[in-house]
Design a protein around this motif. Structure first.
Motif, mmCIF file in Angstrom:
data_model
loop_
_atom_site.group_PDB
_atom_site.id
_atom_site.type_symbol
_atom_site.label_atom_id
_atom_site.label_comp_id
_atom_site.label_asym_id
_atom_site.label_seq_id
_atom_site.Cartn_x
_atom_site.Cartn_y
_atom_site.Cartn_z
ATOM 1 N N VAL A 1 0.846 -1.190 0.000
ATOM 2 C CA VAL A 1 0.000 0.000 0.000
ATOM 3 C C VAL A 1 0.884 1.242 0.000
ATOM 4 C CG1 VAL A 1 -1.984 -1.062 1.161
ATOM 5 C CG2 VAL A 1 -0.221 0.066 2.522
ATOM 6 N N ASP B 1 -3.144 15.557 -0.510
ATOM 7 C CA ASP B 1 -2.527 14.280 -0.162
ATOM 8 C C ASP B 1 -1.017 14.390 -0.329
ATOM 9 O OD1 ASP B 1 -4.988 13.155 0.244
ATOM 10 O OD2 ASP B 1 -5.024 12.007 -1.612
ATOM 11 N N LYS C 1 -4.444 7.933 4.615
ATOM 12 C CA LYS C 1 -4.962 7.103 3.527
ATOM 13 C C LYS C 1 -3.935 6.036 3.194
ATOM 14 C CE LYS C 1 -7.688 10.594 1.149
ATOM 15 N NZ LYS C 1 -7.901 11.315 -0.114
ATOM 16 N N ARG D 1 -3.591 3.338 0.092
ATOM 17 C CA ARG D 1 -4.146 2.916 -1.202
ATOM 18 C C ARG D 1 -3.321 1.747 -1.722
ATOM 19 N NH1 ARG D 1 -4.419 7.698 -4.037
ATOM 20 N NH2 ARG D 1 -6.474 7.970 -3.136
ATOM 21 N N THR D 2 -4.004 0.663 -2.102
ATOM 22 C CA THR D 2 -3.283 -0.482 -2.657
ATOM 23 C C THR D 2 -2.553 -0.042 -3.925
ATOM 24 O OG1 THR D 2 -5.264 -1.175 -3.857
ATOM 25 C CG2 THR D 2 -4.855 -2.222 -1.718
ATOM 26 N N GLY E 1 -4.425 0.360 -6.974
ATOM 27 C CA GLY E 1 -5.421 1.430 -6.954
ATOM 28 C C GLY E 1 -6.857 0.986 -6.772
ATOM 29 N N ARG F 1 -8.317 -0.383 -3.974
ATOM 30 C CA ARG F 1 -8.890 -0.165 -2.650
ATOM 31 C C ARG F 1 -8.164 0.973 -1.935
ATOM 32 N NH1 ARG F 1 -8.128 -5.964 -0.371
ATOM 33 N NH2 ARG F 1 -6.496 -5.872 -1.915
ATOM 34 N N THR F 2 -8.947 1.758 -1.221
ATOM 35 C CA THR F 2 -8.393 2.837 -0.412
ATOM 36 C C THR F 2 -8.989 2.751 0.983
ATOM 37 O OG1 THR F 2 -8.168 4.282 -2.341
ATOM 38 C CG2 THR F 2 -8.126 5.338 -0.181
ATOM 39 N N THR G 1 -9.164 4.696 4.716
ATOM 40 C CA THR G 1 -8.941 6.023 5.296
ATOM 41 C C THR G 1 -9.179 5.996 6.797
ATOM 42 O OG1 THR G 1 -11.212 6.727 4.872
ATOM 43 C CG2 THR G 1 -9.578 7.267 3.187
#
Length: 111
Positions: A47, A57, A85, A87-88, A91, A93-94, A96
């Motif tokens: 991630v 970000d 955050k 994020r894999t 992209g 899965r995210t 938070t």
């Protein structure tokens, strides 16, 4: 002959003295960060970790699958409210964690 030898010696000294010099350029040590995130990535893929403040970000670090890392958060001080955050790398899965107060070694597990 003596004059030729003297001129040769002077010429050699000038070439050596005016030749290129070896210079070593380094950066100083990075300033210590007073806040950090301990991210435990329980996923099967890496991630990318971000901190969001003021709607922006900022990438912190990529954390490998199935590992835990202490990630320093530079430029922010303890007590600030931010969103974390993760994020894999593909992209899809995210994850938070909103409204957290930064502190030394803030712990977060994903997922």
């Amino acid at each position: 002959m003596k004059r030729l030898t003297s001129l040769s010696l002077v010429f050699t000294l000038l070439v050596v003295a005016c030749g290129p010099r070896q210079v070593e350029v380094t950066t100083g040590p990075l300033p210590a960060s007073d806040v950090s995130v301990v991210l435990t990535n329980n996923l099967t893929q890496a991630v990318n970790l971000y901190v969001t403040t003021g709607g922006t970000d900022v990438f912190l670090k990529q954390v490998a699958a199935g590992s835990a890392e202490v990630v320093p958060v530079r430029g922010l001080s303890a007590g600030q409210t931010v969103t974390l955050k993760a994020r894999t790398v593909d992209g899809t899965r995210t994850y938070t964690r909103p409204n957290i107060y930064l502190a030394a070694n803030y712990e977060w597990r994903v997922p």
